[in-house]
Design an enzyme around this catalytic site. Structure first.
Site, PDB file in Angstrom:
ATOM      1  N   SER A 107       8.716 -16.429 -28.950  1.00 27.36           N
ATOM      2  CA  SER A 107      10.047 -16.493 -28.355  1.00 27.36           C
ATOM      3  C   SER A 107      10.482 -17.922 -28.034  1.00 27.36           C
ATOM      4  O   SER A 107      11.659 -18.251 -28.147  1.00 27.36           O
ATOM      5  CB  SER A 107      10.117 -15.615 -27.104  1.00 27.36           C
ATOM      6  OG  SER A 107       9.206 -16.067 -26.122  1.00 27.36           O
ATOM      7  N   ARG A 111      14.174 -19.177 -29.541  1.00 28.07           N
ATOM      8  CA  ARG A 111      15.263 -19.685 -28.698  1.00 28.07           C
ATOM      9  C   ARG A 111      15.826 -21.012 -29.215  1.00 28.07           C
ATOM     10  O   ARG A 111      16.880 -21.447 -28.781  1.00 28.07           O
ATOM     11  CB  ARG A 111      14.783 -19.833 -27.262  1.00 28.07           C
ATOM     12  CG  ARG A 111      14.528 -18.489 -26.619  1.00 28.07           C
ATOM     13  CD  ARG A 111      14.035 -18.610 -25.191  1.00 28.07           C
ATOM     14  NE  ARG A 111      13.890 -17.278 -24.631  1.00 28.07           N
ATOM     15  CZ  ARG A 111      12.746 -16.765 -24.219  1.00 28.07           C
ATOM     16  NH1 ARG A 111      11.638 -17.470 -24.278  1.00 28.07           N
ATOM     17  NH2 ARG A 111      12.710 -15.545 -23.724  1.00 28.07           N
ATOM     18  N   GLU A 134       7.492 -17.415 -43.758  1.00 27.19           N
ATOM     19  CA  GLU A 134       8.821 -17.515 -44.367  1.00 27.19           C
ATOM     20  C   GLU A 134       9.747 -18.024 -43.272  1.00 27.19           C
ATOM     21  O   GLU A 134      10.243 -17.258 -42.458  1.00 27.19           O
ATOM     22  CB  GLU A 134       9.252 -16.147 -44.870  1.00 27.19           C
ATOM     23  CG  GLU A 134       8.282 -15.553 -45.873  1.00 27.19           C
ATOM     24  CD  GLU A 134       8.258 -14.028 -45.864  1.00 27.19           C
ATOM     25  OE1 GLU A 134       8.934 -13.412 -45.013  1.00 27.19           O
ATOM     26  OE2 GLU A 134       7.554 -13.457 -46.701  1.00 27.19           O
TER      27      GLU A 134
END
Length: 188
Positions: A107, A111, A134
Site C-alpha cells: 500500500s 499510494r 508487471e
C-alpha cells in the site's frame, strides 16, 4: 468444494521449517502477519516504442517487444507516467504441491501511483522461480524504482488436497533473453 487458507506468520514459519515453502535468500525480518515482502531486483525489461499494433494471442512473445536493462546497485530505473516495465524479485520462491499464493503490491507504493503487479498475481503450487513484476506508473510523476526495495508481498495459501505441479511456460521464468543466458551477455 475447494477451500484455501491464507497462512499466518506462525504458519509461514512452520512451512519454511518443514520445506513446503522455500524463499532464497530469506530475510526473516520481511515476514509479516500473513505474507513475506520481496525485494526488487536489478533486471528490468522496458517496452520498445513504436511497435504499432500488437496482436494479443497465445503466441505473442513479450520479449520481442521489450529490451533488457540492468541497473547497478545504488542506481535507479526511471518509470515515466503511464508507462509499464517488467522487473523481477531477487528472491526465488519454491512451493510444495499443497501451497499456492498471491503476489500483491504494498500500500505504501500504491499510494504513490505504483502498480507493482498489474494482473496474473496467482502463483501455482509447485513453482520454483523468481517472481516477474508487471509494473505500471499510474501517477502523473516519474517514479524512480530502486533495486533492493521491498517492493511487493507474497501471500501464501494452503490448498485442500495435493495439486499437479505447475509446468507451464513460465515455470522457470527469467527476464533474460535465452540467447543472453547462454552467452552470459548483459546489456547495460
Amino acid at each position: 468444494s475447494i477451500t484455501m487458507t491464507v497462512l499466518s506468520h506462525s504458519e509461514i514459519l512452520k512451512c519454511l521449517n518443514d520445506g513446503s515453502i522455500k524463499v532464497t535468500p530469506l530475510d526473516r525480518s520481511a515476514i509479516g502477519p500473513s505474507s513475506i515482502d520481496l525485494t526488487l531486483g536489478n533486471t528490468f525489461r522496458q517496452y520498445k516504442m513504436g511497435q504499432g499494433i500488437v496482436r494479443v494471442t497465445e503466441d505473442t512473445d513479450y520479449k520481442t517487444l521489450t529490451e533488457v536493462v540492468h541497473i547497478k546497485d545504488g542506481e535507479q530505473y526511471i518509470l515515466p507516467p503511464g508507462q509499464t516495465c517488467l522487473s523481477i524479485t531477487k528472491e526465488t520462491i519454491e512451493l510444495s504441491g499443497s501451497i499456492c499464493g498471491l503476489l500483491e503490491g504494498r500500500s505504501r507504493f500504491a499510494r504513490l501511483g505504483l502498480f507493482v503487479h498489474i494482473t496474473a498475481g496467482f502463483m501455482q503450487p509447485g513453482i520454483k522461480n523468481a517472481q516477474v513484476l508487471e509494473i505500471y506508473n499510474a501517477s502523473p510523476n516519474c517514479l524512480a524504482l530502486v533495486p533492493g526495495t521491498k517492493i511487493c508481498q507474497f501471500v501464501f495459501m494452503e490448498m485442500k488436497g495435493e495439486s499437479v505441479i505447475y509446468k507451464g511456460k513460465f515455470a522457470h521464468q527469467t527476464l533474460e533473453d535465452d540467447e543472453e543466458k547462454q552467452n552470459g551477455n548483459k546489456k547495460e
